[in-house]
Write an enzyme that holds these catalytic residues in place. Structure first.
Site, PDB file in Angstrom:
ATOM      1  N   GLY B   9       0.856  -1.191   0.000  1.00 33.04           N
ATOM      2  CA  GLY B   9       0.000   0.000   0.000  1.00 33.04           C
ATOM      3  C   GLY B   9       0.879   1.223   0.000  1.00 33.04           C
ATOM      4  O   GLY B   9       1.444   1.586   1.032  1.00 33.04           O
ATOM      5  N   LYS B 186     -10.137   6.536  18.720  1.00 33.44           N
ATOM      6  CA  LYS B 186      -9.895   7.332  17.503  1.00 33.44           C
ATOM      7  C   LYS B 186     -11.212   7.560  16.753  1.00 33.44           C
ATOM      8  O   LYS B 186     -11.440   8.632  16.172  1.00 33.44           O
ATOM      9  CB  LYS B 186      -8.858   6.637  16.616  1.00 33.44           C
ATOM     10  CG  LYS B 186      -8.309   7.538  15.502  1.00 33.44           C
ATOM     11  CD  LYS B 186      -6.982   7.029  14.934  1.00 33.44           C
ATOM     12  CE  LYS B 186      -6.279   8.067  14.070  1.00 33.44           C
ATOM     13  NZ  LYS B 186      -6.340   7.812  12.651  1.00 33.44           N
TER      14      LYS B 186
END
Lengths: 316, 316
Positions: B9, B186
């Site tokens: 990625g 988060k």
């Protein structure tokens, strides 16, 4: 009874119902902005499902002073322009002039009552799909009936007289006992469908109900609105949501009017459709978390669009 | 311990942390698509606040077969491309290879565990503002630290070894006892700010908290996420919302990464950030009405955009 009627607000709704009344022989006078020579010359036409007619002599004026006193005033401006009515309406009033607002959502009757006296005020809900094609033409796609009622009172003889005048001119019109209840009933549909169609990226009613998550949000919003209406003292049955869903499933894919307005860069009646119901629900102590988030998003989206429009129009 | 590291990625996150490790002397190998001649010739550069460096020898490959077996694989693809990992990852694995996903939201560790074995999996949360400028340059605007933990286990010696490797290479890295708790923490920020910034018309964090209705929606969404986390067994204090609001008030106006992706026509990780938390909350029996509506709107908006993109690209 021969009504002298003024139409304030010459968008699709005001023009269509005014034209129907004028075509049926009522004494109708339209307030319109701008140059009136074309419309005075050509008249005003309605095209659509099962009806095609032209009003050759379309009485229109740039000021309400020219129209002067009437028996009935139809209010069909966007709720976002209500402040203009404070100056526009007085020249039209005599002692017993009735004001019938055909505007959407909540708060318009209250606004008119505060400025012109509660006893004058009636409200109407329009069930119609229209599109104003030009200054001289409106297209009607579907429906057309109006539901009218008195503001905070049961129907009176004038209520029935106004309904009869609409019916005489070919507009299906019924009189309701409890106008506020009907306003909430219409919001059960408008709050989810008008809001989600804009926020979900410009989709129609068929696309909303084809998406299982949006469908769930729609139903949940309807339940919130019904609970809020009930808490505010308007007895809407739970079944009101089922009824509206069934009606939506059987109708053709339909873009709500606010979505069309949004796509055309026109102002949205955010306070009337989402803001005022939210405030009333909050005052009554009903939680409406989905309505709350819809309202905050629509308001911000509208502001973002207005900022973008200002930037686009900035002189070079 | 000398790690052989693969980066799968090569967006902003994968390139940046891979470049930091490579610049610090780690043995790093990047999987990248397309023509590699430019990046092999010119290397890869990082510019930004307090750091400017170039990795002259940037080991990149078009296939994981060429990279072959590594000790640590950083997974930094979009969650929407997870299906590709099923074929991409196996050539990188030996018996004890660790997989550290730096992806957003919930469900990525579970996906990797299901395909490659739970014992290999770690997760990391990246607190950073980055922008991938070109194939050979990334700009870092702010922050940079990583929080890592084991999937469903307390930290092990390898967890600390990986953290030490990051720290040796200049990346602030801490090890947490409970990774899932940190993911939820988060999300308390990402769910409202990333979602509202898109749906409210492309606005930044400062504009969200300056609008009292959006601010109320933000706080209410945070409370929903905290309640869901608690119901799912992750002990987030109520104060987590206050803490995040204070942090947001003191930071510069910031466009969340998903908004930037949305504006650039890139795919959104809707399932990882909104869908999976919603499903877990539902399974645990916590009502999350605002999250539900955010999810349904974002999903539909994304689909509308993809339809529009297909129409735009239609051959003439």
């Amino acid at each position: 009874m021969n009504f002298r009627i003024a139409i304030v607000g010459s968008g699709a709704i005001g023009s269509y119902y005014g034209a129907k009344l004028a075509h049926g022989g009522s004494d109708v006078h339209f307030l319109m902005r701008g140059d009136l020579s074309e419309i005075r010359r050509e008249g005003f036409s309605v095209h659509g499902k099962g009806e095609n007619f032209r009003v050759a002599k379309f009485n229109c004026y740039n000021s309400t002073e020219e129209i002067s006193r009437c028996d009935l005033v139809l209010i069909a401006v966007k709720a976002t322009s209500n402040a203009d009515l404070v100056d526009l309406v007085p020249p039209l009033l005599h002692q017993r002039t009735a004001l019938l607002t055909l505007q959407n959502g909540l708060g318009n009757e209250e606004f008119l009552a505060a400025h012109f006296g509660a006893e004058r005020i009636l409200g109407g809900l329009c069930f119609i799909c229209l599109n104003r094609i030009s200054r001289t033409l409106v297209e009607r796609y579907d429906y057309g009936h109006i539901v009218i009622g008195e503001y905070g009172r049961a129907p009176q003889s004038r209520t029935h007289a106004i309904a009869s005048e609409f019916k005489r001119c070919g507009v299906e019109c019924s009189v309701v006992e409890d106008l506020a209840l009907e306003r909430w009933r219409k919001l059960v549909w408008n709050i989810p469908f008008n809001g989600l169609s804009i926020l979900a990226g410009g989709i129609d009613t068929a696309a909303i109900i084809a998406d299982k998550d949006l469908l769930r949000s729609t139903r949940a919003l309807m339940d919130e609105v019904i609970a809020a209406a009930n808490k505010c003292g308007h007895q809407l049955a739970r079944g009101a949501a089922d009824e509206q869903m069934r009606r939506t499933e059987t109708m053709d894919a339909y873009k709500p009017s606010t979505l069309i307005d949004f796509e055309n860069g026109k102002g949205l009646e955010i306070e009337a459709i989402w803001g005022e119901p939210l405030r009333r629900a909050a005052a009554a102590g009903t939680p409406t978390p989905r309505l709350e988030i819809l309202y905050s998003l629509l308001k911000s989206l509208e502001q973002a669009r207005q900022r973008a429009a200002r930037t686009d129009n900035r002189p070079l």
